[in-house]
Design a protein around this motif. Structure first.
Motif, PDB file in Angstrom:
ATOM      1  N   LYS A  51     -10.853   8.758 -10.268  1.00 40.19           N
ATOM      2  CA  LYS A  51     -11.207   9.608  -9.122  1.00 40.19           C
ATOM      3  C   LYS A  51     -11.779  10.901  -9.696  1.00 40.19           C
ATOM      4  CE  LYS A  51      -7.307  10.737  -6.808  1.00 40.19           C
ATOM      5  NZ  LYS A  51      -6.028  11.391  -6.379  1.00 40.19           N
ATOM      6  N   SER A  88      -8.739   9.433  -2.601  1.00 37.46           N
ATOM      7  CA  SER A  88     -10.165   9.428  -2.275  1.00 37.46           C
ATOM      8  C   SER A  88     -10.997   9.549  -3.542  1.00 37.46           C
ATOM      9  CB  SER A  88     -10.502  10.580  -1.324  1.00 37.46           C
ATOM     10  OG  SER A  88      -9.844  10.385  -0.087  1.00 37.46           O
ATOM     11  N   ALA A  89     -12.286   9.204  -3.428  1.00 40.95           N
ATOM     12  CA  ALA A  89     -13.171   9.206  -4.596  1.00 40.95           C
ATOM     13  C   ALA A  89     -13.353  10.609  -5.161  1.00 40.95           C
ATOM     14  CB  ALA A  89     -14.514   8.602  -4.221  1.00 40.95           C
ATOM     15  N   GLU A 138      -8.283  -1.761 -17.668  1.00 37.86           N
ATOM     16  CA  GLU A 138      -9.049  -2.494 -16.665  1.00 37.86           C
ATOM     17  C   GLU A 138      -8.266  -2.644 -15.348  1.00 37.86           C
ATOM     18  OE1 GLU A 138      -9.213  -3.128 -19.957  1.00 37.86           O
ATOM     19  OE2 GLU A 138     -11.319  -2.519 -20.107  1.00 37.86           O
ATOM     20  N   SER A 191      -8.666   2.591 -11.907  1.00 41.54           N
ATOM     21  CA  SER A 191      -9.914   3.103 -11.396  1.00 41.54           C
ATOM     22  C   SER A 191     -10.000   4.561 -11.834  1.00 41.54           C
ATOM     23  CB  SER A 191      -9.919   2.995  -9.869  1.00 41.54           C
ATOM     24  OG  SER A 191     -11.120   3.507  -9.324  1.00 41.54           O
ATOM     25  N   LYS A 241     -12.777   0.962  -5.432  1.00 42.34           N
ATOM     26  CA  LYS A 241     -12.145   1.381  -6.683  1.00 42.34           C
ATOM     27  C   LYS A 241     -12.604   0.570  -7.889  1.00 42.34           C
ATOM     28  CE  LYS A 241      -8.044   3.344  -4.620  1.00 42.34           C
ATOM     29  NZ  LYS A 241      -6.583   3.168  -4.472  1.00 42.34           N
ATOM     30  N   LEU A 242     -13.192  -0.589  -7.649  1.00 41.63           N
ATOM     31  CA  LEU A 242     -13.656  -1.401  -8.771  1.00 41.63           C
ATOM     32  C   LEU A 242     -15.007  -0.903  -9.270  1.00 41.63           C
ATOM     33  CD1 LEU A 242     -13.053  -5.201  -8.391  1.00 41.63           C
ATOM     34  CD2 LEU A 242     -11.656  -3.481  -9.463  1.00 41.63           C
ATOM     35  N   LYS A 302       2.647   7.941  -8.728  1.00 42.41           N
ATOM     36  CA  LYS A 302       3.197   9.229  -9.158  1.00 42.41           C
ATOM     37  C   LYS A 302       4.295   9.097 -10.217  1.00 42.41           C
ATOM     38  CE  LYS A 302       3.926  10.672  -4.830  1.00 42.41           C
ATOM     39  NZ  LYS A 302       4.398  11.597  -3.755  1.00 42.41           N
ATOM     40  N   VAL A 338     -20.131  -6.543   2.914  1.00 43.19           N
ATOM     41  CA  VAL A 338     -18.808  -6.754   2.314  1.00 43.19           C
ATOM     42  C   VAL A 338     -18.192  -8.063   2.826  1.00 43.19           C
ATOM     43  CG1 VAL A 338     -16.432  -5.892   2.266  1.00 43.19           C
ATOM     44  CG2 VAL A 338     -18.339  -4.332   1.847  1.00 43.19           C
ATOM     45  N   PHE A 347       1.540   4.348  -3.416  1.00 41.66           N
ATOM     46  CA  PHE A 347       1.482   5.812  -3.526  1.00 41.66           C
ATOM     47  C   PHE A 347       2.673   6.347  -4.325  1.00 41.66           C
ATOM     48  CE2 PHE A 347      -1.057   5.156   0.432  1.00 41.66           C
ATOM     49  CZ  PHE A 347      -2.261   5.627  -0.077  1.00 41.66           C
ATOM     50  N   ARG A 377     -16.544   4.624  -8.810  1.00 38.43           N
ATOM     51  CA  ARG A 377     -15.951   5.328  -7.677  1.00 38.43           C
ATOM     52  C   ARG A 377     -16.572   6.713  -7.603  1.00 38.43           C
ATOM     53  NH1 ARG A 377      -9.588   6.732  -6.690  1.00 38.43           N
ATOM     54  NH2 ARG A 377      -9.608   6.559  -4.419  1.00 38.43           N
ATOM     55  N   THR A 425     -12.995 -11.630   0.743  1.00 42.27           N
ATOM     56  CA  THR A 425     -13.742 -10.431   1.121  1.00 42.27           C
ATOM     57  C   THR A 425     -13.186  -9.228   0.358  1.00 42.27           C
ATOM     58  OG1 THR A 425     -12.306 -10.214   3.053  1.00 42.27           O
ATOM     59  CG2 THR A 425     -14.438 -11.216   3.414  1.00 42.27           C
ATOM     60  N   LYS A 458     -10.708  11.444 -13.542  1.00 38.80           N
ATOM     61  CA  LYS A 458      -9.350  11.113 -13.973  1.00 38.80           C
ATOM     62  C   LYS A 458      -9.041   9.643 -13.709  1.00 38.80           C
ATOM     63  CE  LYS A 458      -5.273  12.481 -12.008  1.00 38.80           C
ATOM     64  NZ  LYS A 458      -4.178  13.400 -11.640  1.00 38.80           N
ATOM     65  N   PRO A 517      -4.398   4.587 -10.815  1.00 37.26           N
ATOM     66  CA  PRO A 517      -4.174   3.153 -10.573  1.00 37.26           C
ATOM     67  C   PRO A 517      -5.203   2.610  -9.586  1.00 37.26           C
ATOM     68  CG  PRO A 517      -2.118   4.407 -10.313  1.00 37.26           C
ATOM     69  CD  PRO A 517      -3.230   5.399 -10.405  1.00 37.26           C
ATOM     70  N   LEU A 518      -5.406   1.295  -9.610  1.00 39.08           N
ATOM     71  CA  LEU A 518      -6.274   0.687  -8.608  1.00 39.08           C
ATOM     72  C   LEU A 518      -5.641   0.797  -7.225  1.00 39.08           C
ATOM     73  CD1 LEU A 518      -7.413  -2.509 -10.511  1.00 39.08           C
ATOM     74  CD2 LEU A 518      -8.919  -0.726  -9.640  1.00 39.08           C
ATOM     75  N   GLY A 519      -4.330   0.660  -7.151  1.00 33.84           N
ATOM     76  CA  GLY A 519      -3.620   0.725  -5.873  1.00 33.84           C
ATOM     77  C   GLY A 519      -2.800  -0.532  -5.657  1.00 33.84           C
ATOM     78  N   ASP A 523      -6.820  -3.754  -3.110  1.00 35.13           N
ATOM     79  CA  ASP A 523      -7.959  -3.150  -3.791  1.00 35.13           C
ATOM     80  C   ASP A 523      -8.688  -4.132  -4.689  1.00 35.13           C
ATOM     81  OD1 ASP A 523      -7.855  -0.233  -3.003  1.00 35.13           O
ATOM     82  OD2 ASP A 523      -5.788  -0.587  -3.602  1.00 35.13           O
ATOM     83  N   VAL A 524      -8.001  -5.140  -5.160  1.00 34.89           N
ATOM     84  CA  VAL A 524      -8.652  -6.142  -6.012  1.00 34.89           C
ATOM     85  C   VAL A 524      -7.835  -7.424  -5.990  1.00 34.89           C
ATOM     86  CG1 VAL A 524      -7.466  -5.324  -8.096  1.00 34.89           C
ATOM     87  CG2 VAL A 524      -9.576  -6.616  -8.341  1.00 34.89           C
ATOM     88  N   ILE A 570     -12.083  -9.931  -9.419  1.00 28.89           N
ATOM     89  CA  ILE A 570     -12.499  -9.985 -10.819  1.00 28.89           C
ATOM     90  C   ILE A 570     -12.434 -11.442 -11.234  1.00 28.89           C
ATOM     91  CG2 ILE A 570     -12.069  -9.265 -13.186  1.00 28.89           C
ATOM     92  CD1 ILE A 570     -10.867  -6.729 -12.160  1.00 28.89           C
ATOM     93  N   LYS A 629       0.846  -1.206   0.000  1.00 29.81           N
ATOM     94  CA  LYS A 629       0.000   0.000   0.000  1.00 29.81           C
ATOM     95  C   LYS A 629       0.876   1.249   0.000  1.00 29.81           C
ATOM     96  CE  LYS A 629      -4.013   0.566   0.095  1.00 29.81           C
ATOM     97  NZ  LYS A 629      -4.806   0.879  -1.132  1.00 29.81           N
TER      98      LYS A 629
END
Lengths: 415, 415
Positions: free
Chosen positions: A404, B359-360, A399, A402, B388-389, A20, B212, A16, B392, A216, A110, A113-115, A197-198, A220, A12
């Motif tokens: 924002k 954030s969204a 795909e 995501s 994010k999937l 960038k 969830v 970040f 959002r 949980t 915009k 990335p999904l993260g 995130d996925v 996909i 995670k």
């Protein structure tokens, strides 16, 4: 804190940084990783030999053993996969829309990335390289959990890639491999909602089902393909036969190969025996219903179970239908919503099939074997989604992103 | 087969009919449903009285009781919600792209309904009407499971809507209500993967978390908002104060209201006492860290727990930061990734905040209260996604659709 939690936390934090990175820096890192996989290939082959010895000792055979096996050519092919990503457009940062609202707020959407992406897969070392490359290009951190039979190969590959990332000035945790080969770590990964995130399972239907049922983290769903060709009453049989043969035999073990053919009763006399012969010549076991076998007397009797079965093998089952509607209902009831094709020269039948079949890719007069990222022009593929949320059909770089909302104000408050 | 399985099966069958309806027919059905809700409002009010009596007997009070209460004005407002959908563009059928490949295959990506949508929500009868309208307009069948306190109202509303659908020639199973009020039926709904394409929980964070964690159906996570305003070292404090007050107090019980303010140390002297006074005047309990309380001496002491808390009430907590980076890290670590705003006159700070906050909806110099479908110009909203999937931020009609690939061939086979 468990090891997996630490892996998640690092991923995670790294995400970040990755979000960038400029396209130029990501492309340079892909090039360096590709080069290093080649220059250090002996390390990979050595580790791979350990995996192969263990696999043989455990009686692993056939396609599983083949997929596990690496040689110089296959390593080069993995490296080339990374180089090909360099030429693809970076989807991150694209602004999909930007509008001014009546209160002068400017609202843009915009692509980001999904993260953190998790990939659970079988003993295929090429997915290790592939997953890394696709995620790096899209600015995602990735956590990989590969099949235990490939663990030594995967460790060697990831070590080399992480070294190359360091040389590129990118955090090595951009890609992390879960080195534990037990099921416990897979279970933990499926519950890592705080960091992931996925989660994308890549493999057989058993693996996919287990992930869908136990995760949980948003999943996909990829893969399973119980695909059909329907030969309509208005079909050109001279198109139908090569398409059926191609869709079944060009590569029977993949998800977009067909498993079943439906033939409209009006075309049975014209096509049944020819189809039977063409498939038999290619070594396909042809199973058919009673009406089909009236023309193709040597075909095996098909049972109800056949219509639900994804053989992934040189077997096909063929059913006679009395109407277009019966074909559509049968397909929607039995398919895994992957790829289906109608063979017809009739305008309305073609349009209605495209509308009414509830699958990710619906074809008119073409082989279902085209359902993949490269054939669709995406250049790369993370899998084929058979769910309806987020992505459906072949998934390319977009795909793995995501969006924002970015909102430019000048003091607006809500009245 | 359980009742819920039957409901699911009927919804899936109906979804194929709904997916083929013309926009004209869907709009006519929305009009008829709106009219019938008005003309039959006495039936709804009668049922609602039963719910209110039971609620009062059970000691239900405050906003829960208020949300449960219907009157003619509220029924009219629900009906108007349906009429407003008529004017919105129908997203179904839009072709997002259509390209010819080198082998002459023409591959298009078309917007289609999701299929069957499940909505689990609390005792708010307006969500019953809303959920029906949004799903009908997008060609989806919907299964509703509302809070048990509203069961009589919901049954009356759905009866009326189903009667109106019959009059419109549309299957009544386009919308189905789960009439059982036990938890068992909620649990079953969350496992109905065979028929449900998506499950959307609408309500508090407890409900969302439960869905969830327990759902095997794909979920769109909506809602929780631990939102922040950051007052940058380059902030115009005269903009900051009204934005903070608006974002906190214009409607404190909703997800896009802020819970926390971060103030750059350079702006503390200029802004702290003024912010404290402005919020206190509105009846807000202001909690602050030590540096903030040096200026606002009557503020309550904030604890570590405060930074994680979504008060949804007239409470706010305020923290001093020493740098832009500290603000970004704090927000990314503590927010629920809903809505955050920076107050700044500095170009780079604004751009970096938009880029780096995960954030969204990310704002510059505006109140976070704008994060909703109507303020974003979508006209209608099914909720605000914090995942994010798929979707959002505020979700409009488009977010209730999927896509499929449609491929026009003329005999292509794969080589």
């Amino acid at each position: 804190m468990s090891t997996l939690n630490e892996i998640g936390k690092r991923a995670k934090e790294t995400s970040f940084v990755l979000g960038k990175l400029s396209t130029t820096d990501k492309n340079a890192a892909l090039k360096k990783a590709a080069d290093k996989l080649i220059s250090e290939s002996e390390r990979i082959l050595e580790a791979n030999r350990l995996d192969l010895e263990a696999a043989e000792a455990n009686g692993v055979k056939g396609s599983l053993l083949d997929r596990l096996t690496l040689d110089n050519e296959r390593i080069e092919s993995m490296a080339n996969g990374l180089l090909e990503l360099i030429n693809l457009e970076d989807p991150v940062g694209e602004v999909l829309s930007m509008k001014k609202r009546p209160n002068d707020l400017v609202i843009g959407q915009k692509r980001v990335p999904l993260g953190v992406v998790g990939i659970i897969y079988e003993a295929r070392p090429n997915v290790t390289v592939d997953g890394f490359g696709l995620c790096l290009k899209t600015g995602n951190a990735v956590i990989l959990k590969g099949g235990k039979e490939a663990i030594n190969s995967n460790i060697a590959i990831i070590d080399i890639i992480q070294e190359s990332l360091e040389e590129s000035g990118i955090p090595r945790d951009a890609v992390q491999l879960i080195k534990s080969t037990d099921r416990q770590s897979t279970t933990e990964l499926m519950k890592l909602t705080e960091y992931l995130d996925v989660l994308i399972p890549r493999g057989g239907s058993g693996l996919i089902k287990a992930v869908v049922e136990n995760s949980t983290v948003p999943v996909i769903e990829t893969g399973a393909g119980n695909c059909h060709v329907y030969i309509d009453s208005h079909a050109d049989v001279s198109k139908a036969i090569p398409i059926v043969v191609n869709a079944k035999t060009q590569r029977p073990g993949v998800c977009n190969a067909i498993e079943h053919v439906l033939i409209h009763n009006d075309k049975l006399e014209e096509s049944a025996l020819e189809i039977y012969k063409a498939l038999s010549e290619k070594g396909v076991e042809v199973r058919g219903d009673e009406r089909f076998r009236a023309y193709a007397k040597d075909a095996v009797e098909a049972t109800e179970d056949d219509w639900k079965t994804e053989y992934l093998d040189y077997i096909i089952s063929i059913k006679t239908v009395d109407s277009f509607d019966e074909a559509v209902s049968h397909i929607n009831a039995h398919s895994t919503k992957h790829s289906e094709s109608i063979i017809t020269e009739d305008y309305s039948s073609a349009q209605r099939f495209l509308d009414e079949i509830d699958s990710a890719a619906v074809y008119v007069n073409a082989s279902t074997r085209f359902t993949d990222g490269s054939e669709f022009g995406f250049g790369a593929e993370i899998g084929i989604s058979t769910q309806k949320l987020h992505a459906r059909g072949p998934m390319g770089l977009k795909e793995l992103t995501s969006t924002k909302y970015i909102i430019y104000g000048n003091g607006q408050i809500r009245g």
